[in-house]
Design an enzyme around this catalytic site. Structure first.
Site, PDB file in Angstrom:
ATOM      1  N   ASP A 269       4.523  10.706 -10.904  1.00  0.00           N
ATOM      2  CA  ASP A 269       3.066  10.706 -10.837  1.00  0.00           C
ATOM      3  C   ASP A 269       2.491   9.931 -12.015  1.00  0.00           C
ATOM      4  O   ASP A 269       2.671  10.317 -13.167  1.00  0.00           O
ATOM      5  CB  ASP A 269       2.550  12.149 -10.857  1.00  0.00           C
ATOM      6  CG  ASP A 269       1.032  12.219 -10.735  1.00  0.00           C
ATOM      7  OD1 ASP A 269       0.531  12.344  -9.600  1.00  0.00           O
ATOM      8  OD2 ASP A 269       0.347  12.146 -11.781  1.00  0.00           O
TER       9      ASP A 269
ATOM     10  N   LYS B 180      -3.239   6.458  -9.125  1.00  0.00           N
ATOM     11  CA  LYS B 180      -4.632   6.878  -8.948  1.00  0.00           C
ATOM     12  C   LYS B 180      -5.602   5.774  -9.355  1.00  0.00           C
ATOM     13  O   LYS B 180      -5.337   5.012 -10.285  1.00  0.00           O
ATOM     14  CB  LYS B 180      -4.917   8.136  -9.784  1.00  0.00           C
ATOM     15  CG  LYS B 180      -3.912   9.252  -9.602  1.00  0.00           C
ATOM     16  CD  LYS B 180      -4.198  10.421 -10.538  1.00  0.00           C
ATOM     17  CE  LYS B 180      -3.040  11.385 -10.581  1.00  0.00           C
ATOM     18  NZ  LYS B 180      -1.908  10.885 -11.399  1.00  0.00           N
TER      19      LYS B 180
END
Length: 284
Positions: A46, A76
């Site tokens: 992540d 993201k």
């Protein structure tokens, strides 16, 4: 050992534990941490444009010798690019930084700005095969209920603060009909000593011959929540993954649910939080 998996509404599966890279700096430290995590058995990394370490993640995956399709990558979109054109730019930059043709899961990092425009660009990137699944992050029930009305493609996840003392019960309830999975940042309460030494968790851990950390991560998995623990210690990395050989009973699960206070450390609806985060620029 194959990772435990959780099904997403996108039709794909996500490893139930991801290695979080928040606040691990680029140009060395993140590379070393991710490489160690992959060696320990993590198959879900992540990262985020806002973390500034996507290039280290890419290099570590490449040097690990693993096939691209065997590693689940989440990145993201930073709040600076929360618009239609901004998201198109952000997606291309992340693809370039991660040295990949596709990203497994791509999230709107912060719930500010033109979310509708950003989501449209992300939906188009799914159509083009650049993103396999898309999702959101730090959306409270109030923000989520407003956001979801404009979605052609449903978010696969909402990555939020979540742990035994902040279980996001209201949010999980309203997302359940959409099949949206919660991803937990700070799954261990940011190493909260009070949480990790909780007598109830210690009692359950002793019964299963496990640590309180392992009990928490197993509890999250059995709740259907993806966790993102972070450690730079390879021994701790491996221990965090070692949750497959025991199962919490219904009594254990219910007991841990009583620890919820409904209070976290981060309030996305706080105007001061919005002001601070929107002021951060990661490119010209």
């Amino acid at each position: 050992m194959k990772p435990l998996m959780i099904s997403l509404n996108s039709g794909t599966q996500i490893p139930s534990e991801g290695f979080g890279t928040f606040l691990i700096s680029n140009d060395g430290p993140c590379y070393e941490a991710v490489l160690n995590a992959l060696k320990c058995g993590y198959r879900h990394i992540d990262t985020a444009a806002g973390y500034g370490n996507e290039t280290d993640v890419a290099k570590a995956i490449k040097d690990s010798g693993l096939k691209r399709e065997d590693v689940f990558i989440t990145s993201k979109l930073w709040v600076q690019d929360n618009s239609y054109e901004g998201a198109k730019y952000g997606i291309e930059q992340s693809l370039k930084n991660l040295d990949t043709d596709y990203i497994d899961l791509y999230l709107i990092h912060q719930p500010y700005g033109d979310l509708k425009g950003a989501w449209k660009a992300m939906e188009e990137a799914v159509d083009a095969g650049k993103l396999k699944a898309i999702g959101i992050s730090n959306q409270t029930p109030k923000i989520f209920e407003s956001f979801i009305k404009d979605c052609r493609i449903l978010p696969a996840v909402n990555q939020v603060e979540c742990n035994p003392t902040f279980q996001q019960k209201e949010l999980r309830k309203i997302m359940e009909p959409y099949g949206i999975v919660v991803e937990a940042w700070y799954p261990l309460g940011h190493g909260n000593k009070e949480l990790l030494s909780n007598p109830l968790l210690q009692e359950i851990a002793k019964k299963h011959n496990k640590s309180t950390v392992q009990v928490i991560l197993r509890w999250l998995y059995q709740e259907g929540i993806v966790s993102l623990p972070k450690s730079l210690n390879p021994e701790h990395m491996a221990a965090n993954l070692d949750i497959q050989n025991f199962e919490l009973s219904q009594e254990d699960m219910d007991a841990i649910r009583t620890l919820d206070t409904g209070k976290g450390t981060h309030d996305p609806e706080d105007p001061a939080v919005e002001k601070r985060l929107t002021a951060i620029k990661i490119h010209e």
